[in-house]
Design a protein around this motif. Structure first.
Motif, PDB file in Angstrom:
ATOM      1  N   ARG A  25       0.771  -1.110  -0.033  1.00  0.00           N
ATOM      2  CA  ARG A  25       0.139   0.086   0.046  1.00  0.00           C
ATOM      3  C   ARG A  25       0.772   1.309  -0.040  1.00  0.00           C
ATOM      4  O   ARG A  25       0.666   2.140  -0.391  1.00  0.00           O
ATOM      5  N   LEU A  31       2.163   1.681  -3.411  1.00  0.00           N
ATOM      6  CA  LEU A  31       1.022   2.462  -4.377  1.00  0.00           C
ATOM      7  C   LEU A  31       0.863   3.877  -4.353  1.00  0.00           C
ATOM      8  O   LEU A  31       0.481   4.550  -4.862  1.00  0.00           O
ATOM      9  N   ASP A  32       0.804   4.146  -2.910  1.00  0.00           N
ATOM     10  CA  ASP A  32       0.823   5.631  -2.591  1.00  0.00           C
ATOM     11  C   ASP A  32       1.704   6.552  -3.223  1.00  0.00           C
ATOM     12  O   ASP A  32       1.525   7.511  -3.689  1.00  0.00           O
ATOM     13  N   LYS A  60       1.433   5.547  -8.222  1.00  0.00           N
ATOM     14  CA  LYS A  60      -0.080   5.432  -8.538  1.00  0.00           C
ATOM     15  C   LYS A  60      -0.357   4.183  -9.629  1.00  0.00           C
ATOM     16  O   LYS A  60      -1.418   3.578  -9.157  1.00  0.00           O
ATOM     17  N   TYR A  61       0.537   4.209 -10.683  1.00  0.00           N
ATOM     18  CA  TYR A  61       0.157   3.098 -11.733  1.00  0.00           C
ATOM     19  C   TYR A  61       1.076   2.140 -11.688  1.00  0.00           C
ATOM     20  O   TYR A  61       1.349   1.558 -12.749  1.00  0.00           O
ATOM     21  N   ARG A  93      -6.984  -0.274 -12.639  1.00  0.00           N
ATOM     22  CA  ARG A  93      -6.843   0.829 -11.383  1.00  0.00           C
ATOM     23  C   ARG A  93      -7.268  -0.210  -9.961  1.00  0.00           C
ATOM     24  O   ARG A  93      -7.221   0.646  -8.935  1.00  0.00           O
ATOM     25  N   PHE A 134      -5.833  -3.429  -7.584  1.00  0.00           N
ATOM     26  CA  PHE A 134      -4.428  -3.984  -7.342  1.00  0.00           C
ATOM     27  C   PHE A 134      -4.675  -5.265  -6.193  1.00  0.00           C
ATOM     28  O   PHE A 134      -5.299  -4.953  -5.424  1.00  0.00           O
ATOM     29  N   THR A 147      -7.284  -0.099  -4.232  1.00  0.00           N
ATOM     30  CA  THR A 147      -7.075   0.930  -5.158  1.00  0.00           C
ATOM     31  C   THR A 147      -5.689   1.488  -4.633  1.00  0.00           C
ATOM     32  O   THR A 147      -5.255   1.358  -3.470  1.00  0.00           O
ATOM     33  N   SER A 148      -5.257   2.460  -5.442  1.00  0.00           N
ATOM     34  CA  SER A 148      -4.021   2.961  -5.251  1.00  0.00           C
ATOM     35  C   SER A 148      -4.092   4.081  -4.138  1.00  0.00           C
ATOM     36  O   SER A 148      -3.267   4.653  -3.490  1.00  0.00           O
ATOM     37  N   SER A 149      -5.358   4.607  -4.159  1.00  0.00           N
ATOM     38  CA  SER A 149      -5.602   5.776  -2.847  1.00  0.00           C
ATOM     39  C   SER A 149      -7.123   5.566  -2.406  1.00  0.00           C
ATOM     40  O   SER A 149      -7.815   4.603  -2.763  1.00  0.00           O
TER      41      SER A 149
END
Length: 649
Positions: free
Chosen positions: A252, A255-256, A259-260, A301, A303, A312-314
């Motif tokens: 996580r 990912l922060d 983002k992609y 989008r 993960f 998600t990334s956020s």
């Protein structure tokens, strides 16, 4: 100076008030009062209900508005609310004072910005109705400012403007590149709902009493009987409660930052059957997606984490749409457990809960393998006279197990899952707690499940025979989980069932419409766009050509109206007079712009028509631009008489 009719002011004022009410929870209440008061005063002065406001009163109102805005921003500081209130205040105060039509055009442009403010906070289906109505009213305001005419004529012109734009707007929505929903400001109030990143002993208690909507899951096939939607896996335990494992936490964090970042996903395997399902997730303020175990997706989008959960990334920004495929017949494969993960999932404090440690050692002494140890612990829960309740009172941190298992024996899912997980660890079996949602309210007619906060649930996963296997000790205790015949009815929404009747039926209809709006409009992203056109350029070009053809056809149909437009009688007479003058003196009058200009040209050239036309022009101004009264008919008769004289010259 009156630069437009009262109808335009009333339309613009209505738009101001509607925008204020739609955003009232994000505009300081004092600002709302000042704005509505300013608009009401301007409309009443224009309609002669009160005397026109002089500059002194306008300045006093402006000063009070600025003071109220400043004090409100200082008392309850919120950057977004302050900017929105400032924009609303500025537009309403400017509405008090304008000098010409240009100012009104600027006001109409400002209304476009005010109109989109509610889109930041609302994404339900009714926002579509609001958008359409506001756009029509803003166009109507432009039309009313430009053309002083009746409401019927305004509506006729509105139809000619709006109808050709409809097919073009639809095609643009479908074919233009999708950049996502740009009007949602994520988590401005920093609130979160649903499952969180940490779980303490008293967690989920308040959620289990809330009916706030979390998600709706639409199944394209049979709805599974056992519905455990996993959102987060807690592997690390301490006196403060549960948190994620190291692997998921690090992923996580990555990912922060990226983002992609491409990540591996759970890949589908040959199975007997699959079930597709769509998730419409509300704005929970968290990145967790509740999914069924053994699901996979190809969405870029989304993960996959090592604990068989998706993220998600956020944190979610507004209402989101996801598509997954469920593999109901997939059997767990051999799963590897790392050294660090094994340490996390076996840890418990040896200095606390000594009675529980001794008891676990006692009931598992004769067990020959891990399966028998698990069964011994489950048997203890099923025959230990435990009681399910959402209000067990607060437990102590250090010796929670001893107090819960041997004294109070009451609690809800967090207590039972925590107790079983720690007992498994005391028996030497790696275990962890899964947080998510269980059951949900089934809408059999539309084949979807509604998850609310009271569906929040926790259960246990134990590492047995090199596989993570699910166990739910709460299901052995909670009465809401069994029928009178002892049959399991997993999915009863923690004992809270929706009531029947007309209101419930209307609520289901509203939820269904809202769900379709979210799936096909609000979350029509690039992936769904590519799926629709399947990469075909010909399909896109065909839609564009269709929109162009529809636009041209509607324009031709609306402009082909042969019905004569009614013209003011004084204007008809003036046009006939000009036609008579140009017929007899075409060289004397070559270029003219207005009736006043033509009168000046005739006077300069000493034309025999000059005196009569000048008198006609003065009568025309009094008839056309002044309110009708008793003298209007007299002046109209005089205009006709002057025209008769002009024709005889």
């Amino acid at each position: 100076m009156l630069v437009t009719d009262n109808k335009s002011l009333i339309i613009m004022g209505s738009i101001f008030v509607t925008c204020s009410l739609m955003s009232i929870f994000h505009i300081y209440i004092g600002v709302v009062v000042i704005c509505i008061a300013a608009i009401a005063l301007r409309i009443m002065s224009a309609t002669h209900v009160i005397k026109p406001l002089n500059r002194f009163y306008i300045r006093v109102i402006s000063f009070i508005g600025i003071l109220v805005l400043t004090v409100s921003a200082a008392v309850t500081p919120n950057l977004a609310d302050s900017f929105i209130s400032l924009l609303m205040m500025g537009c309403s105060l400017k509405f008090l004072e304008y000098a010409n039509k240009r100012d009104l055009y600027v006001q109409c442009c400002a209304l476009l910005f005010l109109t989109i403010i509610p889109l930041i906070f609302h994404y339900q289906f009714y926002i579509m109705i609001y958008i359409i109505v506001m756009c029509i009213m803003i166009i109507w305001a432009f039309v009313s400012i430009t053309h002083v005419q009746s409401v019927k004529e305004d509506l006729r012109l509105l139809l000619k403007i709006i109808f050709p734009a409809v097919p073009v707007a639809i095609v643009m929505f479908l074919v233009l590149p999708r950049t996502g929903a740009f009007w949602v400001i994520p988590n401005m109030d920093k609130t979160q709902t649903g499952i969180s990143s940490s779980l303490n002993i008293d967690g989920l208690g308040d959620m289990s009493k809330s009916d706030k909507l979390v998600a709706r899951i639409v199944f394209h096939g049979n709805i599974p009987n056992s519905r455990y939607f996993r959102a987060l896996v807690y592997e690390k335990y301490s006196a403060e409660g549960w948190t994620e494992g190291d692997d998921d936490r690090k992923k996580r964090q990555t990912l922060d930052l990226y983002k992609y970042l491409p990540t591996s996903k759970a890949q589908p395997q040959p199975v007997a059957a699959t079930t597709d399902y769509d998730i419409i997730l509300e704005n929970t303020g968290t990145p967790y997606i509740p999914t069924l175990r053994y699901s996979y997706t190809n969405m870029k989008r989304v993960f996959y984490l090592s604990t068989d959960v998706y993220t998600t990334s956020s944190s979610s920004s507004g209402r989101q749409y996801y598509h997954f495929t469920y593999l109901p017949d997939k059997s767990p494969q051999t799963e590897r457990i790392g050294t660090r993960q094994a340490d996390n999932t076996l840890y418990y404090s040896e200095y606390n809960n000594e009675s529980t440690q001794a008891f676990v050692k006692q009931i598992t002494a004769d067990a020959e393998n891990d399966q028998q140890k698990v069964q011994a612990i489950l048997t203890f829960f099923s025959s230990g006279n435990f009681r399910y309740t959402l209000t067990p009172g607060r437990y102590g941190r250090a010796n929670f197990l001893d107090d819960f298992l041997f004294n109070r024996k009451q609690g809800y899912c967090v207590h039972y899952a925590t107790a079983m997980a720690l007992m498994l660890r005391m028996a030497g079996i790696p275990s962890r707690v899964v947080g998510g949602y269980m059951g949900g309210e089934v809408n059999a007619d539309e084949n979807y499940v509604t998850l609310r906060e009271y569906d929040a649930h926790t259960w246990v996963e134990a590492y047995v025979n090199h596989k993570w296997i699910e166990f739910d000790p709460t299901a052995l205790i909670a009465n809401w989980n069994y029928t009178s015949e002892g049959e399991s009815v997993i999915g009863a929404s923690n004992g809270i069932r929706a009531e029947g009747g007309l209101l419930n039926s209307l609520g289901r209809i509203r939820e269904f419409v809202d769900m379709q709006w979210t799936m096909f409009i609000l979350n029509f992203d690039s992936e769904r766009q590519q799926s629709l056109f399947k990469g075909s350029i010909a399909a896109v070009l065909g839609l564009v050509l269709f929109a162009f053809a529809a636009y041209v056809a509607i324009i031709m149909l609306t402009s082909g109206d042969k019905k004569r437009i009614r013209m003011a009688p004084e204007l008809i007479i003036m046009r006939k007079a000009v036609k008579a003058i140009l017929k007899n003196e075409p060289q004397a009058v070559e270029i003219w712009h207005t009736y006043g200009h033509l009168s000046s040209i005739l006077t300069e050239k000493n034309s025999p028509y000059a005196a009569v036309f000048t008198d006609m022009y003065a009568l025309y101004l009094n008839i056309h631009y002044k309110p009708a009264d008793r003298e209007t008919a007299v002046m109209m008769s005089e205009l006709k008489r002057k025209f008769s004289i002009l024709k005889k010259i």
